[in-house]
Design a protein around this motif. Structure first.
Motif, PDB file in Angstrom:
ATOM      1  N   LEU A   1      45.600  59.432  51.927  1.00 51.11           N
ATOM      2  CA  LEU A   1      45.861  60.820  52.272  1.00 51.11           C
ATOM      3  C   LEU A   1      47.344  61.137  52.121  1.00 51.11           C
ATOM      4  O   LEU A   1      48.195  60.393  52.618  1.00 51.11           O
ATOM      5  CB  LEU A   1      45.412  61.109  53.710  1.00 51.11           C
ATOM      6  CG  LEU A   1      43.930  60.854  54.009  1.00 51.11           C
ATOM      7  CD1 LEU A   1      43.623  61.198  55.458  1.00 51.11           C
ATOM      8  CD2 LEU A   1      43.032  61.661  53.088  1.00 51.11           C
ATOM      9  N   ARG A   2      47.635  62.221  51.422  1.00 55.48           N
ATOM     10  CA  ARG A   2      49.019  62.656  51.245  1.00 55.48           C
ATOM     11  C   ARG A   2      49.153  64.084  51.764  1.00 55.48           C
ATOM     12  O   ARG A   2      48.476  64.998  51.293  1.00 55.48           O
ATOM     13  CB  ARG A   2      49.420  62.599  49.770  1.00 55.48           C
ATOM     14  CG  ARG A   2      50.911  62.923  49.545  1.00 55.48           C
ATOM     15  CD  ARG A   2      51.302  62.668  48.108  1.00 55.48           C
ATOM     16  NE  ARG A   2      50.680  63.642  47.211  1.00 55.48           N
ATOM     17  CZ  ARG A   2      50.572  63.473  45.901  1.00 55.48           C
ATOM     18  NH1 ARG A   2      50.981  62.352  45.345  1.00 55.48           N
ATOM     19  NH2 ARG A   2      50.020  64.414  45.151  1.00 55.48           N
ATOM     20  N   LEU A   3      50.018  64.271  52.751  1.00 55.76           N
ATOM     21  CA  LEU A   3      50.196  65.567  53.396  1.00 55.76           C
ATOM     22  C   LEU A   3      51.426  66.276  52.851  1.00 55.76           C
ATOM     23  O   LEU A   3      52.485  65.667  52.694  1.00 55.76           O
ATOM     24  CB  LEU A   3      50.334  65.398  54.907  1.00 55.76           C
ATOM     25  CG  LEU A   3      49.144  64.750  55.636  1.00 55.76           C
ATOM     26  CD1 LEU A   3      49.474  64.577  57.110  1.00 55.76           C
ATOM     27  CD2 LEU A   3      47.887  65.588  55.467  1.00 55.76           C
ATOM     28  N   ASP A   4      51.282  67.553  52.583  1.00 61.20           N
ATOM     29  CA  ASP A   4      52.388  68.403  52.146  1.00 61.20           C
ATOM     30  C   ASP A   4      52.533  69.513  53.182  1.00 61.20           C
ATOM     31  O   ASP A   4      51.805  70.509  53.156  1.00 61.20           O
ATOM     32  CB  ASP A   4      52.080  68.977  50.752  1.00 61.20           C
ATOM     33  CG  ASP A   4      53.238  69.799  50.204  1.00 61.20           C
ATOM     34  OD1 ASP A   4      54.279  69.892  50.887  1.00 61.20           O
ATOM     35  OD2 ASP A   4      53.091  70.362  49.099  1.00 61.20           O
TER      36      ASP A   4
ATOM     37  N   THR B   1      58.001  73.375  62.416  1.00 61.83           N
ATOM     38  CA  THR B   1      58.273  74.297  63.514  1.00 61.83           C
ATOM     39  C   THR B   1      57.223  75.386  63.712  1.00 61.83           C
ATOM     40  O   THR B   1      57.228  76.057  64.740  1.00 61.83           O
ATOM     41  CB  THR B   1      59.632  74.991  63.291  1.00 61.83           C
ATOM     42  OG1 THR B   1      59.597  75.691  62.039  1.00 61.83           O
ATOM     43  CG2 THR B   1      60.754  73.964  63.270  1.00 61.83           C
ATOM     44  N   THR B   2      56.321  75.569  62.742  1.00 63.44           N
ATOM     45  CA  THR B   2      55.287  76.597  62.890  1.00 63.44           C
ATOM     46  C   THR B   2      54.334  76.239  64.023  1.00 63.44           C
ATOM     47  O   THR B   2      53.945  75.081  64.178  1.00 63.44           O
ATOM     48  CB  THR B   2      54.487  76.754  61.583  1.00 63.44           C
ATOM     49  OG1 THR B   2      55.363  77.233  60.569  1.00 63.44           O
ATOM     50  CG2 THR B   2      53.337  77.730  61.751  1.00 63.44           C
ATOM     51  N   ARG B   3      53.968  77.237  64.817  1.00 65.59           N
ATOM     52  CA  ARG B   3      52.973  77.072  65.866  1.00 65.59           C
ATOM     53  C   ARG B   3      51.870  78.107  65.662  1.00 65.59           C
ATOM     54  O   ARG B   3      52.140  79.263  65.319  1.00 65.59           O
ATOM     55  CB  ARG B   3      53.584  77.254  67.262  1.00 65.59           C
ATOM     56  CG  ARG B   3      54.675  76.248  67.600  1.00 65.59           C
ATOM     57  CD  ARG B   3      54.131  74.845  67.747  1.00 65.59           C
ATOM     58  NE  ARG B   3      55.157  73.901  68.163  1.00 65.59           N
ATOM     59  CZ  ARG B   3      55.912  73.192  67.337  1.00 65.59           C
ATOM     60  NH1 ARG B   3      55.743  73.330  66.021  1.00 65.59           N
ATOM     61  NH2 ARG B   3      56.819  72.351  67.795  1.00 65.59           N
TER      62      ARG B   3
ATOM     63  N   GLU C   1      50.014  76.070  54.589  1.00 64.63           N
ATOM     64  CA  GLU C   1      51.092  77.036  54.742  1.00 64.63           C
ATOM     65  C   GLU C   1      50.598  78.183  55.612  1.00 64.63           C
ATOM     66  O   GLU C   1      49.406  78.509  55.620  1.00 64.63           O
ATOM     67  CB  GLU C   1      51.565  77.559  53.384  1.00 64.63           C
ATOM     68  CG  GLU C   1      50.488  78.212  52.553  1.00 64.63           C
ATOM     69  CD  GLU C   1      50.990  78.657  51.193  1.00 64.63           C
ATOM     70  OE1 GLU C   1      50.272  79.436  50.525  1.00 64.63           O
ATOM     71  OE2 GLU C   1      52.087  78.238  50.790  1.00 64.63           O
ATOM     72  N   ALA C   2      51.509  78.769  56.361  1.00 65.07           N
ATOM     73  CA  ALA C   2      51.155  79.854  57.269  1.00 65.07           C
ATOM     74  C   ALA C   2      52.196  80.962  57.165  1.00 65.07           C
ATOM     75  O   ALA C   2      53.402  80.701  57.231  1.00 65.07           O
ATOM     76  CB  ALA C   2      51.083  79.348  58.707  1.00 65.07           C
ATOM     77  N   SER C   3      51.723  82.192  56.977  1.00 71.58           N
ATOM     78  CA  SER C   3      52.636  83.335  56.925  1.00 71.58           C
ATOM     79  C   SER C   3      51.840  84.617  57.141  1.00 71.58           C
ATOM     80  O   SER C   3      50.667  84.720  56.755  1.00 71.58           O
ATOM     81  CB  SER C   3      53.360  83.400  55.579  1.00 71.58           C
ATOM     82  OG  SER C   3      52.455  83.597  54.521  1.00 71.58           O
ATOM     83  N   ASP C   4      52.491  85.597  57.767  1.00 75.63           N
ATOM     84  CA  ASP C   4      51.902  86.927  57.982  1.00 75.63           C
ATOM     85  C   ASP C   4      50.520  86.870  58.634  1.00 75.63           C
ATOM     86  O   ASP C   4      49.612  87.613  58.285  1.00 75.63           O
ATOM     87  CB  ASP C   4      51.799  87.680  56.648  1.00 75.63           C
ATOM     88  CG  ASP C   4      53.157  87.878  55.990  1.00 75.63           C
ATOM     89  OD1 ASP C   4      54.133  88.093  56.729  1.00 75.63           O
ATOM     90  OD2 ASP C   4      53.234  87.803  54.756  1.00 75.63           O
TER      91      ASP C   4
END
Length: 399
Positions: A110-113, A118-120, A160-163
């Protein structure tokens, strides 16, 4: 005479009760096995012991998925949810540790990107873990075992997390794609124990649990063949409130488990302090194992076999530093005992003593019930020794 909807509802509720009972009975010996393996592995790391632990954990994953499948169906309109701020970085790292052995058997690493540390996300930890873990487990199950590569290939996971939107991309170079995958997932999602249908492959059950939970967060799961790199690419996304936090190794108490915490306790067998611990556990094998574990860590322990005994012991003595509380016990269960303690039925001391829920009942959002009952920490069985040490350290720091 029952109408059809009432029959279906009763069947679903009965399935949950049946699976919950079977789950508890199966987990008890598995937890004992895993506890013994952990103890032996601490003394001397061994590949055979790692294989035994990996197989047992795979069995637990299957059991949990089947129980959660039934629970989601029976409680869809009122599925328990406990929202808190969760670190996706820590969550993905923990899941990677859980699935490391399983991936290795399939010729993968398993390779995590990660987007960042810091995102919660403000969501139910159990829901998030089950969405991610079941999606990956489905991908692992959908690998042909005819020819496993000698050199492990990378299964990449990027988030990824945004908006307000969270996106997770998974590429498994060894996964086999089937054109009727969507139909099979829908079929698996509608299964009940009473239906006479052909055997459903386990990957579809894993994906059905992930897909049903994603609906709660306006999300969806999509897979398609990857013509350039081979295998299958899977994308799932969902909506969730987000924030940025200062980098910290400290995890939310009672939320994320302590597995991702880089605490010194991970490397310490005998802790540099001695606590007086009251252990509530009715199973004799589990009691014996916990006594050995706590002695191994240099701690003092006293045992009770039901919640009523806990209340009696706490009312008689203020010497205990914390309680390790099993949930399923005769006479008075752990949940009722915790509520009684917090209500002062064993005196003022019982309203403040730290309580750790230690239980094989680890279905969706069970943790929220324990927190509402006044329990401070949650350790699912089989309890990992480093997690137990981390909780003991946290109790000492808090005091």
């Amino acid at each position: 005479m029952l109408v059809e909807d009432e029959i279906d509802e009763n069947t679903d509720v009965g399935s949950v009760a049946l699976f919950a009972t079977l789950s508890h009975e199966l987990r008890t010996p598995l937890n004992g096995l895993l506890g013994i393996v952990q103890m032996l592995n601490e003394e001397k790391a061994d590949e055979d012991l790692a294989a035994i632990e990996g197989c047992a954990r795979h069995m637990l994953a299957v059991i949990s998925t089947l129980v959660n499948h039934s629970k989601i169906k029976a409680e869809w309109d009122d599925l328990p949810e406990y929202r808190e701020w969760v670190s996706p970085y820590e969550l993905f790292e923990q899941i990677a540790v859980h699935l490391h052995f399983r991936a290795g058997l399939r010729g993968l690493k398993l390779r995590l990107d990660h987007q960042d540390k810091t995102t919660r996300l403000r969501g139910d930890y159990d829901h998030l873990r089950n969405i991610i873990e079941n999606t990956i487990l489905g991908s692992l199950e959908a690998i042909s075992l005819v020819e496993i590569p000698v050199d492990k290939k990378a299964l990449t996971i990027r988030w990824e997390a945004s908006d307000g939107e969270v996106r997770v991309d998974i590429h498994n170079p060894l996964e086999t794609y089937s054109e009727d995958r969507g139909e099979q997932v829908v079929t698996a999602g509608g299964l009940t124990t009473g239906e006479r249908l052909p055997r459903v492959k386990m990957e579809y059950v894993y994906w059905s649990v992930a897909s049903m939970l994603l609906e709660k967060y306006k999300g969806a799961l999509i897979s398609k063949p990857n013509p350039n790199e081979g295998g299958v690419s899977t994308l799932f996304s969902f909506e969730m409130e987000q924030m940025q936090a200062s980098p910290s190794e400290k995890l939310p108490i009672g939320g994320l488990s302590y597995e991702g915490q880089k605490a010194a306790a991970k490397y310490v067998k005998q802790l540099p302090f001695k606590l007086s611990i009251l252990v509530a556990e009715d199973d004799p094998v589990a009691r014996s194992l916990m006594a050995t574990v706590l002695k191994h860590m240099g701690q003092e322990s006293r045992f009770a076999t039901n919640g009523r005994e806990v209340l009696d012991l706490v009312s008689q003595s203020k010497s205990y530093d914390l309680i390790l509380m099993d949930i399923d016990m005769p006479i008075m269960d752990g949940l009722s005992a915790a509520i009684a303690l917090r209500n002062g039925e064993a005196g003022e001391f019982g309203t403040k003593i730290p309580i750790v829920a230690v239980t094989a009942f680890n279905t969706l959002s069970d943790e929220s019930r324990f927190r509402k009952a006044g329990m401070n920490y949650f350790l699912p069985k089989p309890v990992k020794l480093k997690n137990l040490r981390a909780v003991l350290l946290e109790v000492v720091r808090s005091e």
